[in-house]
Design an enzyme around this catalytic site. Structure first.
Site, PDB file in Angstrom:
ATOM      1  N   ASP A   1      58.845  22.397  34.081  1.00  0.00           N
ATOM      2  CA  ASP A   1      59.301  21.878  35.164  1.00  0.00           C
ATOM      3  C   ASP A   1      59.878  20.579  34.971  1.00  0.00           C
ATOM      4  OD1 ASP A   1      57.243  20.156  35.181  1.00  0.00           O
ATOM      5  OD2 ASP A   1      56.124  20.965  36.656  1.00  0.00           O
TER       6      ASP A   1
ATOM      7  N   ASP B   1      55.541  31.066  39.637  1.00  0.00           N
ATOM      8  CA  ASP B   1      54.504  30.265  38.884  1.00  0.00           C
ATOM      9  C   ASP B   1      53.426  29.921  40.125  1.00  0.00           C
ATOM     10  OD1 ASP B   1      56.227  27.931  39.603  1.00  0.00           O
ATOM     11  OD2 ASP B   1      54.302  27.004  39.059  1.00  0.00           O
TER      12      ASP B   1
ATOM     13  N   CYS C   1      39.519  47.395  38.009  1.00  0.00           N
ATOM     14  CA  CYS C   1      40.147  46.644  37.210  1.00  0.00           C
ATOM     15  C   CYS C   1      39.853  46.941  35.769  1.00  0.00           C
ATOM     16  CB  CYS C   1      39.719  45.147  37.425  1.00  0.00           C
ATOM     17  SG  CYS C   1      40.513  43.943  36.405  1.00  0.00           S
TER      18      CYS C   1
ATOM     19  N   CYS D   1      40.478  44.497  33.310  1.00  0.00           N
ATOM     20  CA  CYS D   1      40.281  43.266  32.495  1.00  0.00           C
ATOM     21  C   CYS D   1      38.955  43.199  31.805  1.00  0.00           C
ATOM     22  CB  CYS D   1      40.511  42.000  33.618  1.00  0.00           C
ATOM     23  SG  CYS D   1      38.950  41.532  34.344  1.00  0.00           S
TER      24      CYS D   1
ATOM     25  N   CYS E   1      35.989  42.920  33.824  1.00  0.00           N
ATOM     26  CA  CYS E   1      35.313  43.987  34.591  1.00  0.00           C
ATOM     27  C   CYS E   1      35.020  45.133  33.673  1.00  0.00           C
ATOM     28  CB  CYS E   1      36.623  44.466  35.598  1.00  0.00           C
ATOM     29  SG  CYS E   1      36.748  43.256  36.986  1.00  0.00           S
TER      30      CYS E   1
ATOM     31  N   HIS F   1      40.069  37.444  34.816  1.00  0.00           N
ATOM     32  CA  HIS F   1      40.452  38.552  35.795  1.00  0.00           C
ATOM     33  C   HIS F   1      41.349  38.315  36.676  1.00  0.00           C
ATOM     34  CE1 HIS F   1      39.118  41.478  39.068  1.00  0.00           C
ATOM     35  NE2 HIS F   1      39.302  40.150  39.642  1.00  0.00           N
TER      36      HIS F   1
END
Lengths: 400, 400
Positions: free
Chosen positions: B95, B267, B305, B307, B310, B337
């Site tokens: 940015d 974002d 999930c 991930c 999990c 997660h």
């Protein structure tokens, strides 16, 4: 002597007093000498179990005192025990809680029956007896439990040290009587810096059916050279058929010395705690990452290191930036690096012993370490302090 | 219009206003819609680059304000730029620093030439002009730079919003004049909640040779439904040949709405910051891990999930314990997660668009989310606040 089913120790090779062996547990075999990273509250701080195992560790230590107070052993047991709870698939050892109950808790008193204290978390009154220590450790369900012992401070008067030995023996017998059949139990030899007291206590405990024998009460304020000297004499004296565990020690140099005295197992918060304080350990000294000299340093922490931090291409300059900026990532990266160093030391020591060249290996390691580096005399005594306080609060204020 | 070599955008499929495409950068292709995790100080907090990439992210955002003040763009450039410094191999956007200079810094003033302020770190006086913003971003070396813009607070009076648009346009031209040939540059459309002002400003900036067009000034205090409505109208109005980026937004629900309006890039600190506050996001609501209801809960955060948290078998009970005990590991596990949820949302949205079923996908997602859950109306406005303050301090006091 009846030992615990599923638990055994075999010496594979000896080189002088140093030896390499296999500790078999219900959660797998552990090659010795071995270093146990400390997972105070059910986590080796900042790392996942897979990352801990990648350092070479196959056994970790959990702190009974902390887990007893939070989340509580009943809950851990209900959730399948500490292995299932924390997702650590390999072997695990818990201490008795006595060391922390005495040093961390508030208004603690020592009586014949055990420790009475107030929780440092909520002030609740607790009593830690040998039977309670065994019950709590049984619920936590580690492969190896430790007896409740009395650990006098460094420099304690001889009568106090003698009484600590006597009480530790009485507590050891009570722990054996209360022990679960499925859990191995180690006795803890006290005796301060008196070789004679240590020998007598080792014989006394060695006559009891413990699965292993630990050396407690080191790195508690005594001069470091004295610790090396006493361990050099008491180590080989401990029953060779059982694993020998030097508690709460120490620097890589301490470990090189103690392995030479026949010690098989170690634990210490030094590599993990120092990492969170911004210190990377190398064979050639320590790197205090916040120092301005690393500001533009493109090199890895240690060019000879194969850990994910060094091999991953993270520069000292970037690690310094992360530390100065208070970024959590750097605590992980330094912790991994330090535990990999300990893992490498253990691996190389085992190979040197198996190949009959441990003395040369030790000389080379101690020579490379030199003086005034990662293995400063003060570090070892710091280590056991940290086992109590610093590991509890998670990390330094400056970085988290 | 001259665009930047090595940078391009191609729309692959459109479904209503929603579209999927490819953003090509010198550091690889990025499939859109895409979510950019925020790496404020050169680190997506708590995670390694490999872990961030494993969430599906192929572009991250760096904060110019923070990196300008520490470690400084000259140092980053000397060490090879932000990619080499942070070991992130994929695309990167920075940015302009204006948002933080205005909201985080002390004694800041807005003048025709830019922002004058004092560093929140050491009080040093700094001036952020369009030329400085481009110079600093050029030294950082991300693939995409953002123009310096003026972002009025939600509910600002219309004359202030109009003046912000005019000044943003003037600054945009100065940024284009100062831009490095190798770095893409996006313009930032302001206009508050006025669709008319937004349209006019979009046309004004669209006439300039920006490589992409962003929507700034959302999620700054306006009602969430109003943001959805304005984005729904302005999104499709932005030049379709260039990528469209909605800055600092938001919840999964916000993203589902904005993708439907043709937005390509997002974002937000929400998934990372909320993780460090102990919140796990799921499609069906948020889990506040410290709640007593999870004390004995053996289930993973989200059984659907995949991930590492999990799939790794960490129970809610264990995660709660780690959080209550202040263990850093839980911050990592929750961050992973949450970013995996955002990665999955983007992946599924792209597939739905490519297969012409985005409306049904959006309805299903919004229906599953329901009301009063992970996508509370307040969260989106929290998010941009956090982009400033909370991401800066690292984590909450309660956990670290």
């Amino acid at each position: 002597m009846s030992r615990t089913p599923g638990f055994s120790f075999s010496e594979l090779a000896r080189d002088g007093h140093a030896r390499t062996g296999v500790l078999s547990t219900p959660h797998g075999d552990v090659l010795t000498p071995t270093f146990m990273p400390v997972g105070t509250q059910g986590s080796v701080k900042t790392l996942t179990p897979a990352e801990v195992a990648a350092t070479g560790a196959r056994i970790v230590l959990g702190n009974t005192y902390h887990l007893w107070l939070r989340p509580g052993p009943e809950l851990v047991a209900q959730l399948g025990g500490l292995h299932a709870f924390t997702r650590w698939p390999h072997a695990m050892l818990t201490d008795s809680g006595g060391f922390q109950a005495f040093s961390l808790a508030e208004r603690r008193t020592l009586v014949e029956d055990g420790f009475v204290f107030r929780s440092h978390l909520d002030g609740a009154r607790k009593a830690l007896t040998p039977e309670v220590a065994m019950e709590v450790q049984g619920l936590l369900g580690a492969d190896i439990a430790m007896q409740l012992d009395v650990c006098p401070p460094g420099g304690a008067p001889r009568p106090e040290v003698e009484e600590a030995c006597r009480l530790t023996t009485r507590w050891g017998k009570r722990c054996l009587a209360a022990k679960r059949p499925s859990q191995a139990l180690f006795g803890i030899v006290q005796g301060g810096t008196s070789v004679a007291l240590r020998m007598a206590h080792a014989d006394e405990l060695g006559a009891l059916p413990f699965d292993g024998l630990a050396l407690g009460g080191f790195s508690v304020g005594e001069p470091i050279a004295m610790m090396h000297e006493v361990v050099a004499q008491i180590g080989p004296h401990l029953d060779p058929t059982r694993p020998r565990y030097l508690m709460g020690v120490g620097t890589p140099i301490d470990l090189v010395h103690a392995i030479g005295a026949g010690v098989d197992m170690f634990d210490c918060v030094l590599p993990t705690r120092n990492a969170r304080n911004g210190q990377a350990l190398t064979q050639h000294g320590k790197i205090v990452i916040k120092q301005a000299r690393y500001k533009e340093d493109r090199s890895p922490l240690d060019p000879t290191c194969a850990c994910p931090t060094c091999a991953g291409g993270y520069s000292r300059a970037y690690l310094r930036h992360l530390f100065m900026a208070g970024e959590i990532l750097v605590l992980r990266l330094l912790t991994e690096h330090n535990l990999h160093l300990y893992g490498r030391l253990m691996r190389e020591a085992r190979a040197a012993i198996a190949e009959g060249r441990y003395a040369a290996f030790a000389r080379a390691w101690l020579g490379a370490s030199g003086a005034g580096n990662a293995n400063d005399a003060n570090d070892a005594n710091d280590a056991n302090d940290a086992n109590d306080a610093n590991e509890t609060v998670g990390a330094t204020e400056s970085t988290e």
